[in-house]
Scaffold this motif. Structure first.
Motif, PDB file in Angstrom:
ATOM      1  N   ALA B 317      46.955  46.025  25.002  1.00 36.07           N
ATOM      2  CA  ALA B 317      45.828  46.512  25.800  1.00 36.07           C
ATOM      3  C   ALA B 317      46.238  46.756  27.244  1.00 36.07           C
ATOM      4  CB  ALA B 317      44.683  45.490  25.748  1.00 36.07           C
ATOM      5  N   ASN B 318      47.546  46.788  27.475  1.00 36.48           N
ATOM      6  CA  ASN B 318      48.062  47.049  28.819  1.00 36.48           C
ATOM      7  C   ASN B 318      47.676  46.009  29.862  1.00 36.48           C
ATOM      8  OD1 ASN B 318      49.333  49.441  28.056  1.00 36.48           O
ATOM      9  ND2 ASN B 318      47.418  50.569  28.287  1.00 36.48           N
ATOM     10  N   ALA B 319      47.639  44.759  29.440  1.00 31.87           N
ATOM     11  CA  ALA B 319      47.249  43.698  30.369  1.00 31.87           C
ATOM     12  C   ALA B 319      48.210  43.610  31.546  1.00 31.87           C
ATOM     13  CB  ALA B 319      47.197  42.361  29.636  1.00 31.87           C
ATOM     14  N   ILE B 320      49.505  43.713  31.248  1.00 30.43           N
ATOM     15  CA  ILE B 320      50.474  43.529  32.328  1.00 30.43           C
ATOM     16  C   ILE B 320      50.364  44.664  33.340  1.00 30.43           C
ATOM     17  CG2 ILE B 320      52.916  43.305  32.881  1.00 30.43           C
ATOM     18  CD1 ILE B 320      53.324  41.707  30.513  1.00 30.43           C
ATOM     19  N   ASP B 321      50.158  45.889  32.836  1.00 33.78           N
ATOM     20  CA  ASP B 321      49.968  47.010  33.761  1.00 33.78           C
ATOM     21  C   ASP B 321      48.789  46.761  34.673  1.00 33.78           C
ATOM     22  OD1 ASP B 321      51.498  49.651  32.256  1.00 33.78           O
ATOM     23  OD2 ASP B 321      50.998  47.892  31.073  1.00 33.78           O
ATOM     24  N   MET B 347      50.991  35.379  30.373  1.00 33.40           N
ATOM     25  CA  MET B 347      51.370  36.519  29.534  1.00 33.40           C
ATOM     26  C   MET B 347      52.853  36.461  29.167  1.00 33.40           C
ATOM     27  SD  MET B 347      49.127  38.700  28.477  1.00 33.40           S
ATOM     28  CE  MET B 347      50.112  40.115  28.006  1.00 33.40           C
ATOM     29  N   CYS B 348      53.691  36.055  30.122  1.00 30.95           N
ATOM     30  CA  CYS B 348      55.141  36.075  29.898  1.00 30.95           C
ATOM     31  C   CYS B 348      55.685  34.755  29.380  1.00 30.95           C
ATOM     32  CB  CYS B 348      55.859  36.442  31.195  1.00 30.95           C
ATOM     33  SG  CYS B 348      55.454  38.094  31.765  1.00 30.95           S
ATOM     34  N   SER B 349      54.800  33.840  29.009  1.00 37.78           N
ATOM     35  CA  SER B 349      55.284  32.506  28.677  1.00 37.78           C
ATOM     36  C   SER B 349      56.013  32.438  27.339  1.00 37.78           C
ATOM     37  CB  SER B 349      54.132  31.508  28.685  1.00 37.78           C
ATOM     38  OG  SER B 349      53.153  31.923  27.757  1.00 37.78           O
ATOM     39  N   SER B 356      59.878  41.804  29.187  1.00 35.79           N
ATOM     40  CA  SER B 356      60.532  43.107  29.396  1.00 35.79           C
ATOM     41  C   SER B 356      59.596  44.040  30.133  1.00 35.79           C
ATOM     42  CB  SER B 356      60.878  43.763  28.070  1.00 35.79           C
ATOM     43  OG  SER B 356      61.748  42.979  27.348  1.00 35.79           O
ATOM     44  N   LYS B 357      58.336  44.040  29.694  1.00 33.92           N
ATOM     45  CA  LYS B 357      57.354  44.912  30.322  1.00 33.92           C
ATOM     46  C   LYS B 357      57.224  44.557  31.799  1.00 33.92           C
ATOM     47  CE  LYS B 357      54.061  47.930  30.178  1.00 33.92           C
ATOM     48  NZ  LYS B 357      53.993  49.224  29.659  1.00 33.92           N
ATOM     49  N   PHE B 358      57.152  43.265  32.043  1.00 34.27           N
ATOM     50  CA  PHE B 358      57.025  42.755  33.409  1.00 34.27           C
ATOM     51  C   PHE B 358      58.157  43.283  34.279  1.00 34.27           C
ATOM     52  CE2 PHE B 358      55.663  39.403  36.334  1.00 34.27           C
ATOM     53  CZ  PHE B 358      56.808  39.122  37.043  1.00 34.27           C
ATOM     54  N   GLN B 362      58.762  46.409  37.444  1.00 33.54           N
ATOM     55  CA  GLN B 362      59.196  45.924  38.754  1.00 33.54           C
ATOM     56  C   GLN B 362      58.129  45.083  39.452  1.00 33.54           C
ATOM     57  OE1 GLN B 362      60.894  49.431  40.760  1.00 33.54           O
ATOM     58  NE2 GLN B 362      62.732  48.753  39.701  1.00 33.54           N
ATOM     59  N   VAL B 363      57.480  44.281  38.645  1.00 36.00           N
ATOM     60  CA  VAL B 363      56.453  43.397  39.204  1.00 36.00           C
ATOM     61  C   VAL B 363      57.106  42.281  39.991  1.00 36.00           C
ATOM     62  CG1 VAL B 363      54.405  42.072  38.645  1.00 36.00           C
ATOM     63  CG2 VAL B 363      55.207  43.814  37.070  1.00 36.00           C
ATOM     64  N   LEU B 364      58.395  42.025  39.656  1.00 33.08           N
ATOM     65  CA  LEU B 364      59.070  40.869  40.230  1.00 33.08           C
ATOM     66  C   LEU B 364      59.014  40.857  41.749  1.00 33.08           C
ATOM     67  CD1 LEU B 364      60.595  38.383  39.285  1.00 33.08           C
ATOM     68  CD2 LEU B 364      62.690  39.645  39.586  1.00 33.08           C
ATOM     69  N   ASN B 365      59.211  42.038  42.350  1.00 31.55           N
ATOM     70  CA  ASN B 365      59.192  42.090  43.809  1.00 31.55           C
ATOM     71  C   ASN B 365      57.869  41.611  44.379  1.00 31.55           C
ATOM     72  OD1 ASN B 365      61.718  43.248  43.808  1.00 31.55           O
ATOM     73  ND2 ASN B 365      60.885  45.306  43.608  1.00 31.55           N
ATOM     74  N   LEU B 366      56.778  42.021  43.744  1.00 30.35           N
ATOM     75  CA  LEU B 366      55.456  41.633  44.229  1.00 30.35           C
ATOM     76  C   LEU B 366      55.248  40.136  44.070  1.00 30.35           C
ATOM     77  CD1 LEU B 366      53.482  44.617  42.712  1.00 30.35           C
ATOM     78  CD2 LEU B 366      53.965  44.228  45.111  1.00 30.35           C
ATOM     79  N   VAL B 367      55.797  39.589  42.990  1.00 32.16           N
ATOM     80  CA  VAL B 367      55.632  38.158  42.765  1.00 32.16           C
ATOM     81  C   VAL B 367      56.439  37.364  43.786  1.00 32.16           C
ATOM     82  CG1 VAL B 367      55.992  36.264  41.150  1.00 32.16           C
ATOM     83  CG2 VAL B 367      55.150  38.443  40.324  1.00 32.16           C
TER      84      VAL B 367
END
Lengths: 243, 635
Positions: B317-321, B347-349, B356-358, B362-367
């Motif tokens: 359902a595109n939660a990560i997006d 979600m990534c647990s 992979s989606k995460f 490139q969510v990592l930078n924001l985190v």
């Protein structure tokens, strides 16, 4: 026959037509079908009452209730209070409006930071409009700045509003639209909606939705058929289909 | 109007008018206070500090007594009761300091008394104020197990007055904790009453009921099964319907109620449709401005936590997006920020696909930005999120982490606090060489220019034996990173050099052996720079380096130094010459002895051939050495 009846029947007929696949429908045929559709008077009355109540026409609602027997779904007395608040904002008497809202339901402003901010913002605008610059400055500092501190999302709007103080000729500055009457109406509508919600009443009347649905349905049917359309909602006359 | 009015509205002025004997003055002052504090947290705080709450509580107490006195003008008394109760209610609204002050001032019982007043407005004001108190954890615990209390609660719920029945529900939501209490409430028929409020009540009654129902069901499968019975349908169906209600808060509360039921009794609500609906509704609610939007991610987390099947559905359902999209829209309210980060962590647990989606987004930078946020809760959530994502053995994840840790000290200490070092060291033991190599790369970056305490932490976790075996790892890429790590470890403060001498010079020996046997330039470069840094130390350090460069056991007299100096790789030549510079630095007592050794090994003559080396660095450093050697009366 009232325009209302016509519009509603139109809508019902279109929905039926969507099922079939006729190409051209003459006016005669169309009107015949319209006449076959049954709409209950009680439903119509409810729609009218709903409109009068939501828009705040208390006396009209009262009269309509007596003459038609339709019951309003909220206490008409609360409409009077709500209208008083709305009018106060529309006239620029924001402080008065705040007092009235708090008398009506003290929780509304306590649980609606955005609304409260907009009311304070309007107060500032009114002070500036009346040329009370010193009072405006003091107010901005004491009352508006804390809102920005309490909630970062207000900062941008806050800055826009306060920047009014920087201009000599306020009516011609980039944020001049804040001084428009439309800004007052915006705030007034926001308060009105919040009061309606707190009374568990829907904030929008049903009638406009119905008319929107009619327009949309006609647009949809246009793709499949040519038929008498209602193009002018205010007189609800059927116009002949293009041949 | 000018100053006169403004001054008379100042808090201190108002408080003195509260103490007036004239009822009209009192009422006006109360109304003024009320209108100043409603919606205004800052004002509430300032009035609080001036002792407004005890003052108003006192007025409430006096007037509550006056009601009994038939001589009193009821109108005035009622006005005072309404206004004072409203003021106290506002102080308590969403403001814990206010709730505490109201309770400390002893207003609670007097507010309760208002509920039995004959005037509807007085009852309203009292009920509202109590409801505000019961929305806070500071509210007094309600003892459901006493019959009198249960009866009182039932009377509240049965009231026609919305505020009063809402109060009943708030009390349940606040105080119902144990299974004993849940059973008692069930046995008293409370659930049926709440369910009827769900169907026929007003907006606030429905919302309040949803919260109460969830409180009664929480962690109590017995109550759930009794209530839902063999035909799961009816009572639960009201809650299910409300998931699609027009009001966002109602939708949220309905979702939360269903999640409680599902987490308590997983065999309920197995329907795929329900799961998907819950996911979609909650993701949509993320967009809602205000409290609902802030709480939605927490509800989402409780839905997906530990549940792979739902995580998979949510991914589809595109939660990560969607969560990513929210992170991009800064600045975020701290509660919202925290919720989104924790939702991503959940979600990534478990699922590699989610991680992979995460990473692909490139969510990592924001985190990692969140690691330096002002709010401690946000920082913690960011760490939890990072931990969750880095459980992946994917090399890409580690590659990203490497870039994270080069940065500032604050981020480094947070990284340590989150057990980041331990995790990286664990990964350095991996069966996969790529993982080992990347873990070392991250550690290498971590200790770059780090202070000694940080280096010691890393070293004690790694241990000398592990590091030396990594230097001699079967894979060249791992050897290279291990040597680079050592290079960074010993760089800087002279005490850092001691690391290579730990456990009888395990690491130093490993470096020497590796330089001897390796044919790859990269390894030579890192190893040489490591030795170079050691050689920048004291006499003992320099001699130890010499020992590595010229091992006693040598039928092969030619040191690998010559090989390096003849290398095509300019970096290798540079590193080697730098080492020689440090070894022959004239200020050291043993320099001349070392120079002699170098000359005997043919190194000095080799250097003379390099005075015009194509690489500027090499050229300059060669000349430095030769210049230094002149000082010893040679050539």
């Amino acid at each position: 026959m009232s325009l209302f009846w016509i519009a509603i029947r139109q809508l019902a007929e279109i929905e039926e037509q969507m099922a079939t696949s006729k190409k051209v429908i003459t006016r005669e045929e169309w009107e015949k079908r319209l006449n076959d559709i049954k709409i209950r008077k009680e439903d119509m009355n409810k729609l009218v009452m709903n409109f009068l109540v939501t828009e705040g026409y208390v006396e009209a609602a009262e009269k309509f209730r007596i003459e038609s027997g339709a019951e309003p779904d909220i206490d008409l007395a609360t409409i009077t209070d709500r209208m008083a608040v709305k009018r106060a904002v529309q006239c620029g008497n924001v402080e008065d409006a705040i007092e009235k809202v708090n008398d009506l339901n003290p929780e509304i402003l306590d649980t609606n930071p955005q609304l409260f901010f907009h009311l304070q913002q309007q107060r500032l605008i009114e002070l500036i409009r009346n040329g009370k610059v010193e009072e405006a400055l003091e107010f901005a500092q004491e009352e508006l700045a804390p809102r920005g501190e309490e909630n970062q999302s207000f900062l941008e709007e806050l800055e826009r509003t306060v920047s009014l103080l920087a201009f000599e000729d306020v009516s011609n500055c980039p944020v001049g639209e804040l001084l428009d009457i439309s800004q007052r109406l915006k705030t007034a509508n926001e308060v009105n909606a919040a009061i309606l919600t707190s009374q568990s009443h829907e904030k929008d009347p049903k009638l406009p939705s119905l008319l929107k649905m009619l327009i949309w349905a006609q647009n949809q049917l246009d793709e499949k058929a040519a038929y008498p359309r209602i193009n002018d909602l205010s007189n609800a006359t059927l116009e002949d289909p293009a041949v | 109007m000018p100053s006169a009015t403004v001054n008379s509205r100042r808090p201190i002025e108002l408080l003195s008018r509260l103490a007036s004997d004239e009822p009209e003055v009192k009422v006006r002052a109360l109304r003024e206070v009320k209108n100043q504090i409603i919606g205004n947290r800052t004002k509430k705080l300032s009035f609080l500090k001036l002792g407004a709450v005890p003052a108003v509580a006192g007025i409430l107490a006096d007037s509550a007594d006056d009601v009994m006195d038939s001589n009193c003008d009821n109108n005035n008394v009622n006005n005072i009761l309404v206004q004072s109760a409203t003021v106290l209610g506002s102080f308590a609204c969403g403001f814990d300091a206010g709730v505490q002050a109201v309770l400390d001032a002893g207003a609670f019982l007097n507010l309760l008394r208002l509920l039995s007043n004959s005037n509807e407005k007085v009852v309203d004001a009292g009920a509202r104020a109590l409801r505000m108190i019961y929305q806070s954890k500071l509210a007094p615990k309600y003892d459901f197990l006493q019959r009198k209390n249960m009866e009182f609660l039932i009377s509240l719920l049965n009231s026609e007055n919305e505020n009063v029945s809402g109060l009943g529900a708030s009390i349940i939501t606040h105080s119902c904790k144990t299974s004993l209490e849940q059973k008692a409430l069930f046995d008293a028929g409370i659930l049926r009453k709440l369910d009827s409020l769900l169907e026929g009540g007003s907006l606030s009654q429905r919302d309040a009921s949803l919260e109460s129902i969830a409180a009664i069901f929480k962690n109590n499968p017995e109550v759930i099964s009794k209530f839902a019975g063999p035909e799961i349908g009816r009572p639960l169906s009201s809650v299910i319907d409300l998931v699609k209600d027009r009001y966002p808060r109602t939708r949220l509360l309905a979702c939360m109620c269903l999640i409680v039921i599902r987490n308590t009794s997983p065999h309920f609500l197995q329907d795929l449709g329900i799961k998907t609906t819950l996911i979609h509704i909650l993701l949509e609610l993320l967009d809602d401005p205000g409290q609902v939007g802030y709480e939605a991610p927490f509800a989402f987390s409780s839905l997906i936590a530990q549940r792979e099947d739902i995580q998979k559905l949510a991914l589809e359902a595109n939660a990560i997006d969607k969560l990513h999209h929210h992170l991009q829209k800064g600045p975020l309210h701290p509660r919202h920020y925290e919720g989104i980060l924790l939702a991503l962590a959940d979600m990534c647990s478990k699922l590699e696909s989610c991680r992979s989606k995460f990473l692909s987004l490139q969510v990592l930078n924001l985190v990692t930005d969140a690691l330096t946020d002002n709010s401690a809760d946000v920082r913690t959530a960011a760490c939890i999120c990072l931990k969750s994502v880095t459980r992946s053995i994917k090399v890409a994840a580690l590659g990203a982490i490497c870039n994270v840790v080069v940065d500032f000290t604050t981020r480094k200490s947070i990284f340590i606090q989150c057990g980041g070092i331990k995790q990286l060291v664990e990964l350095a033991k991996s069966m996969e060489s790529a993982v080992r190599s990347n873990a070392l790369w991250a550690l290498k970056n971590f200790v770059f220019l780090a202070d000694n305490r940080l280096k010691e932490d890393v070293f004690s976790e790694l241990t000398a034996s592990m590091l030396s075996s990594l230097i001699c790892d079967p894979e060249p890429c791992v050897q290279e990173q291990a040597l680079a790590l050592v290079r960074n470890l010993v760089d800087g403060y002279i005490n850092s050099i001691e690391f290579v001498f730990a456990e009888d010079g395990l690491i130093l020996g490993a470096i020497g052996r590796q330089l001897q046997s390796s044919s790859k330039a990269e390894i030579g470069i890192q190893g040489m720079y490591a030795l170079c840094n050691v050689a920048s130390g004291n006499e003992f350090h320099k001699e130890a380096v010499m020992h590595q460069l010229f091992p006693q056991t040598g039928d092969k007299n030619q040191s690998y130094m010559i090989k390096f100096l003849l290398s095509n790789d300019s970096q290798l030549r540079t590193a080697t010459v730098w080492t020689i510079v440090n070894l022959t630095c004239p200020s050291s007592p043993g320099a001349s002895g070392r120079l002699e050794k170098l000359r005997n090994a043919g190194i000095v003559s080799q250097l003379k051939n390099m005075v015009n080396d194509s690489c500027v660095d090499v050229k300059l450093r060669v000349r430095t050495v030769l210049g230094q050697s002149m000082g010893f009366g040679d050539n």
